[in-house]
Scaffold this active site. Sequence first.
Site, mmCIF file in Angstrom:
data_model
loop_
_atom_site.group_PDB
_atom_site.id
_atom_site.type_symbol
_atom_site.label_atom_id
_atom_site.label_comp_id
_atom_site.label_asym_id
_atom_site.label_seq_id
_atom_site.Cartn_x
_atom_site.Cartn_y
_atom_site.Cartn_z
ATOM 1 N N CYS A 1 0.846 -1.188 0.000
ATOM 2 C CA CYS A 1 0.000 0.000 0.000
ATOM 3 C C CYS A 1 0.887 1.245 0.000
ATOM 4 C CB CYS A 1 -0.895 -0.004 1.233
ATOM 5 S SG CYS A 1 -1.855 1.517 1.433
ATOM 6 N N CYS B 1 0.332 3.132 3.647
ATOM 7 C CA CYS B 1 0.763 2.617 4.954
ATOM 8 C C CYS B 1 1.771 1.479 4.876
ATOM 9 C CB CYS B 1 -0.451 2.169 5.764
ATOM 10 S SG CYS B 1 -1.237 0.642 5.152
ATOM 11 N N CYS C 1 -6.638 -1.804 0.652
ATOM 12 C CA CYS C 1 -5.716 -2.062 1.759
ATOM 13 C C CYS C 1 -6.532 -2.451 2.994
ATOM 14 C CB CYS C 1 -4.878 -0.823 2.058
ATOM 15 S SG CYS C 1 -3.770 -1.035 3.476
ATOM 16 N N CYS D 1 -5.331 0.425 6.099
ATOM 17 C CA CYS D 1 -5.735 1.849 6.106
ATOM 18 C C CYS D 1 -6.949 2.121 5.230
ATOM 19 C CB CYS D 1 -4.573 2.736 5.686
ATOM 20 S SG CYS D 1 -4.161 2.644 3.914
ATOM 21 N N ASP E 1 21.490 -0.190 -16.650
ATOM 22 C CA ASP E 1 21.330 -1.361 -15.799
ATOM 23 C C ASP E 1 20.429 -2.345 -16.537
ATOM 24 O OD1 ASP E 1 20.625 -3.261 -13.912
ATOM 25 O OD2 ASP E 1 20.467 -1.831 -12.276
#
Length: 438
Positions: A201, A204, A223, A226, A351
Amino acid sequence: MTMKSQLALAIGKSSAWFLKTFTQGGSALPGKLALSIDPDLLSTISQDYEVAIITGTNGKTLTTSLSVQAVKQVRDQVLTNATGANMQQGIVSSFLTAPALNQKGLAILEVDEGSLKHVVKHLQPSVMVFTNLFEDQVDRFNSVEAVYQLLLEAAEQAPQATIIANGDLPLFANMPVTNPKLYFGFTQGITQPSPNTATKCPACGHELIYHSTTYGSLGNYECPSCKLHRPELTFQLNKVIHQDLDGSSFEFDGQTFHLPIAGLYNIYNALAAYSLAHFLGVPSDAIQSGMEHAERVAGRQEEVNVDGKKVQLNLVKNPVGLNQIIDLLAFEEEESTVFVLLNNNYADGQDIDWIWQGNFQLLNDYPIRHFFSGGMCKEAMTERLLQADIPENKLSELDSLDQVIPAIQEAPTERVHVLATFTALADLSKLLTDKGYL
């Protein structure tokens, strides 16, 4: 207009004319020259336009193209950066070469995430479309969250701009900005939530629950800690009707559309374009007509005939996009030959560890006769394909990109698919152009 702006405008327009007349063009150079004289020129040359900006990790180019095609059904003059030059100098060049206006203009512009802060303050758009955010060019952007901050900073520079965001991406669910917000997304799930993919999330840090998913971290989420959840969708995909290698059919807000470009990810791009076009006042039937006449843009399922070989070119630049292209190849019913070309120039992302997140093992289930690896990082690409259980006797390594066209000509199948990173695709496109295939 100041003397400095007038000089910058004259230099920019002159260089654009020269490049168009005597060379194959240069989409960014006129803007670069003009900006060296007047760094604020973009504010001056865009003031007679309403501006729509499209940004995000994947899908910017096609979403922009589809949006322009839809709007052109009802408006004559629509400015865009069709060449994909999506940084500040390329955007300035697009304005420099635009025809004279006879009414207030409309500009629909693809903008690189890293260039947003350089252009939004000048353009002051009425609307910004956020397509998605995925891990991409980590050596340039560091993290998805860093790119997210760039989008938020752009929104703060243009608080009047309506944001049309992908509601299926958790990161966009609770943007701390004052801008008006609209969301698009899929009401139909496409895949089952993967137990191996844990998305945190953004509010949170708790693991999200998905009621349905489409691909990557996109889907209908909430979520349990929260209570963050997918926002209410203003523009919706209700149903995917059909998909094959030639395109797809689907329903947006209950109306059927057809897109002659394949892939689930491109249905998202079509939904983003549909959302923007609706915001700009384009009726659904005009959007539908524009979509049906959509053309494949460079490197996005672009078709090339090379001495009877049907070659499809696809840009790959991050794990999510790569896996969508691999899924796309599942629609190929004929035997084919696959080229995977990997460069690690700055524009590609230096990369290359992202290739290990590609689902190359799925290619073993497809009717592929032979594989070729190439590009600056051909050895790494060869290793990755072998690790994915591609048989060694079905894999050849090319020493240089100059060998790609001869290898295509000698390929054991009529159908050929090329997956290439940005500069590898650009170099191959130049070779194909020089030899008259493009």
